[in-house]
Design an enzyme around this catalytic site. Sequence first.
Site, short mmCIF file in Angstrom:
data_model
loop_
_atom_site.label_atom_id
_atom_site.label_comp_id
_atom_site.label_asym_id
_atom_site.label_seq_id
_atom_site.Cartn_x
_atom_site.Cartn_y
_atom_site.Cartn_z
N HIS A 256 22.83 -55.39 6.86
CA HIS A 256 21.50 -55.50 6.40
C HIS A 256 20.83 -54.10 6.15
CE1 HIS A 256 21.00 -59.72 8.73
NE2 HIS A 256 21.92 -59.76 7.59
N LEU A 257 21.37 -53.71 4.98
CA LEU A 257 20.93 -52.07 4.80
C LEU A 257 19.65 -52.25 4.07
CD1 LEU A 257 24.35 -50.80 3.49
CD2 LEU A 257 23.28 -50.89 5.92
#
Lengths: 516, 192
Positions: free
Chosen positions: A445-446
């Site tokens: 989850h960047l």
Amino acid sequence: MAIPEPSLRIVTFPELGQTQIDTDVVVVGSGAGGAAVAAELAEGGLKVLVLEEGPYFTTQDFRTDVTNVITRTMRDAGTTITIGRSPVQYLEGRCVGGTTVINGGMCWRTPDKVLKRWGMEHGLTRLTSKSLQPLFERVEQRISAREQDVGTEGKNSLVFQRGCEKLGYKTVRNIRNQVHCVGSNDCVTGCPTGAKQSTAHTYLTILCRYGGSIVTSAKVEKIRVEGGKATGVVARIQNLETGQWDKTLAVSAKIVVLSCGATQTPLLLLRNRIGNRSRQVGRNFTIHPNIKISAMFDEPIDTMRGAHQAFQCREFQDEGILIAPGGVSPPLMSVATDLFGAEHGDFMLKQRYLATGGVLVDDFAAGRVSLGPFGIPLVRYDITNADQHKFIRGAALAAEIYLAAGAREVYTAFGGVGPIRNGDDIRRLFLYPPKIEHTEYFTAHLMGTCRMDRDPTRGVVDESGQSHDIRNLFVADASILPTPIGVNPQETIMALATHIAGDVLNNWKTYRQVAA
Amino acid sequence: MNTTSQSVKTAQYRFGRFTRPIVLAVIGTMKPRWNDFDPPIDEEVCAHIERDFSRFPLRAKIMILLMFHVIQWGGPLARRAPVPFTWLSPDARADRLRGLRNSKRQLPHLIFKALKTMVLIVCYSRPSVEQYLGLVRSDWQMSRLRLREQLLAVDRKRAKLPPTPLPLGAADTVHPDDILQDEPVLLPYNGE
């Protein structure tokens, strides 16, 4: 009857005869953001071309060994890692569909408190729960967001839910973009049954239905800017026969949309030295990190059989802690322990009895994506002590949940911490807090790095997703999220991309005049 | 419309004559084994690691090659062991890897984790190991595929579902093909 494959118009070398293409909109990237914005614009009547760095894979390609999928579908063959106090392995898809091909498929709307914070701190007053509701509904329809069919959840999720129920913790059934997921539990290595509705199955199909095309194995290197406005891109095209990036494709477009993800979009801007008057490109990088938890039961769990994740524990969401089961196939489970050889063989004999899950925390840390010497990408991220405290609390809570569900032992990602068997072991976690350097973290989850902010000195793009510095240059991917959102980001990215597409369509006359 | 998959055609890579024995020694030490079954998969696993290695970016390739040679020569260079890794007995090799695993320093531990990830995932994907454990992944995938085909066939027989978004958690499902058959619903976008 065979499982239908998506109907896509894909162009690549050597079919690509031209070296120059003119279009209304060029979108760089085909993941959650790129595919959504491209499909909406194509449906709105614009001529749209998508450039994707990776190749295209069919559902059948995912019915193979795990490393074969990982090394072909993920960026840098799955070797991507942040540098910092404790390296964090992160995954990014590099194929048609981007990370939506290799994610767990969770679909959650942006929490209201996050949107309020965006309004207060970043001036994004148009992004309210009320204004985004139709967009969320539209996204959910497009990607078939729904609950898992009852009976296919799998024991890995059910024992987790049982533990939460016994302790009175609030759980929610996961909403995922899937049609009849039958629990093959291979989400992270590409869905082998075609149940997961990645953007290749949804938005990109719509794009192609409305006349759009996708050029694969096209790596954009240059963004053309003339007179303060974006006029197109230049990409290198890979020859699939030789593997060489030996052809150049120039695309002239009235609008350029960057949707390369939270690490690649800032790198592209930095390499081109544009759009960074605010000095915010690559900064404010957050990763919603997680640690793995596993638990040994006396009953068979068979994590391979069932959904990747059918429930989430939301009891501690206000503390920034999300706890969830997370099933993986045996090859991936094999790296959950530091054993090897005969000891590992014994461990894997018992793996039928092992449940797996994870703890995700809203991170305070802000990393940075930058260019190092010789243009090498540097992805720096340091877990903070505050985040580590949350991880310790999250691991303790997860241990409580699994012990309440009947687990004999719970294993954490903290090096040097033995199995947790009772309350004494849990208290020991707080008495002797595990160090950041001895903890294994992971993320997919960047976010951040080109944040959206009304103030041009604090953000890279405005509330329409347009660069503050370059006209007709838009960003529509996870990089524009101004803060961590505390839930899986896929639906937020798609909703923001739909919002951006709406603005472009509403103001198309203006953008066309600027381009002229 | 194109629906065929794509991938770059590459020749099978082989580690050089100095590196391959180290890789095989690491595989031989790390691979799972049981009292009644010692899977003869060393060459097979090495070939898969070579295939994966050929897809890694250059900087990862350099790091991995360096890592194998650190394993080989680290002992003599650090004056902790008189001979290179491949010369050691199987038990001594396992001790050397345990030393990396238990190291308080980050780098040796990272090397151990990288080796473990590269070797074990491939080992547990081998058909002989899957069969021994009774978890043949391809059989499981095929059984799921058949189930899903049946469910989709049932869906197709149902009455056409409305084009509007279904409430979350609704029991009925809509197939993307059905959505596409409907006229596109354009939202009234409000720019301001």
